[in-house]
Design an enzyme around this catalytic site. Sequence first.
Site, short mmCIF file in Angstrom:
data_model
loop_
_atom_site.label_atom_id
_atom_site.label_comp_id
_atom_site.label_asym_id
_atom_site.label_seq_id
_atom_site.Cartn_x
_atom_site.Cartn_y
_atom_site.Cartn_z
N ASP A 1 -9.22 -2.71 10.54
CA ASP A 1 -9.11 -4.16 10.75
C ASP A 1 -7.87 -4.48 11.59
O ASP A 1 -7.17 -5.44 11.34
CB ASP A 1 -9.08 -4.91 9.43
CG ASP A 1 -7.98 -4.43 8.48
OD1 ASP A 1 -7.22 -3.51 8.88
OD2 ASP A 1 -7.89 -4.95 7.37
N ASP B 1 0.94 2.93 -0.70
CA ASP B 1 1.98 2.30 0.13
C ASP B 1 3.18 1.86 -0.69
O ASP B 1 4.34 2.05 -0.28
CB ASP B 1 1.41 1.14 0.93
CG ASP B 1 0.58 0.18 0.09
OD1 ASP B 1 0.27 0.49 -1.07
OD2 ASP B 1 0.23 -0.90 0.61
#
Length: 442
Positions: free
Chosen positions: A211, A287
């Site tokens: 994306d 992350d």
Amino acid sequence: MARSPCDLRLLLLVAAAAFIYIQVRLFGTQSHCADRLAESEKSENQCTSQLKSLIDQVSMQQEKIVALEEMKILQDEERAQLKILIEDLEKRSVQNLLNKNVVPVAAVVIMACNRPDYLQRTVESILKYQTSVASKFPLFISQDGTNGAVKKKAMEYKQITYMQHVDLEPVRTERPGELTAYYKISKHYKWALDELFIKHNFARVIILEDDMEIALDFFDYFEAAAKLLDNDKTIMAVSSWNDNGQKQFVNDPKALYRSDFFPGLGWMLTKSTWIELSPKWPKAYWDDWVRLKEVHRNRQFIHPEVCRTYNFGKHGSSMGQFFQQYLEPIKLNDVHIDWNSEDLSYLWEDKFLIQFGKEVVSATPLHGSDAVLKAHNMGADVRIQYNDQEDFERIARQFGIFEEWKDGIPRTAYKGVVVFRYNSSRRRIFLVGPDSLGQLGV
């Protein structure tokens, strides 16, 4: 005394009746026993027949089991041969992408799952700038799962190597109510990076998601940054993303910074760093795990002031979290910078620490509860000190930058200092922690 003939006849008659009664009972008993015996024989015959039928069925099942085992052995052999064939084809595909006269700067992998329309937009954005440097930046799509539309879309691009991660094991979350997607994503990342670093032996990998759009100087930026990443071991990764890269907070497309906070969203790491991370890669939230101090161990991350990636993913695993406020207004760089002619030595740790410290100290200090209001009326760089996380969040909220912290570090911060431009101008705002000046040595 002599019995009368009449009495004798009566006794004989009674005896005869008793005899007849006993005989009748004996006959009835014999007949009943004979019937039961016949039923027993019939039941025994039925049991024998059923037992024989069961034996025949067991024998047939055993034959089927043997046949299935033989079929499984053949399928395993075929699967092993198919795996070897796929690996050979994949290896040839990678070799075809690589120019033997050019050492790749980095493999570029697009992490995909179930959004074919997003994937197409991302790929088309990348191919606009990657085609001319394809030998330096071989392109991969790594799909997690079996979505047919995504696979079909990925296979349309002959210049891209397709990889597929299929894991059918049920996901077990560590806490109730957690989204399983974060566990699947983490496992997919580990698999894909193992493939590229260990199996295909790339020296560096750039990770993108399905994306994202890239800036026109994306590949030049990473080629120049690769030299810095290789030579400065205090840098853990290079990112193309700035969390505070919204249009109103950026100005200089050449400016790069060091940060103690991992930005992600279009980033490059080396094989040696991955060899360190892979064995302890987390089950989920990879992350945030990289952002832990115990993981990055005082190493920093390079990020640009103006983003080289734009995230358009309103719909995804994070449910569009922060999209309208922080992601949609991001400024994607539209100025071509010849990064290979830029001197990036100022990003070396010792040089950056000194220079950044001077810039922070030279900024006009503002104090008091109305410091933010004062900043609006200043014509030069200013610095505002925050006392703790709550105080930082209050100030950040007034300016509109990211308020979030991870493991005691604000987003984009270096030595506790968060810097951004004021209303797209050259003026900078420095939000300074209580011990930041000491960490900067000023």
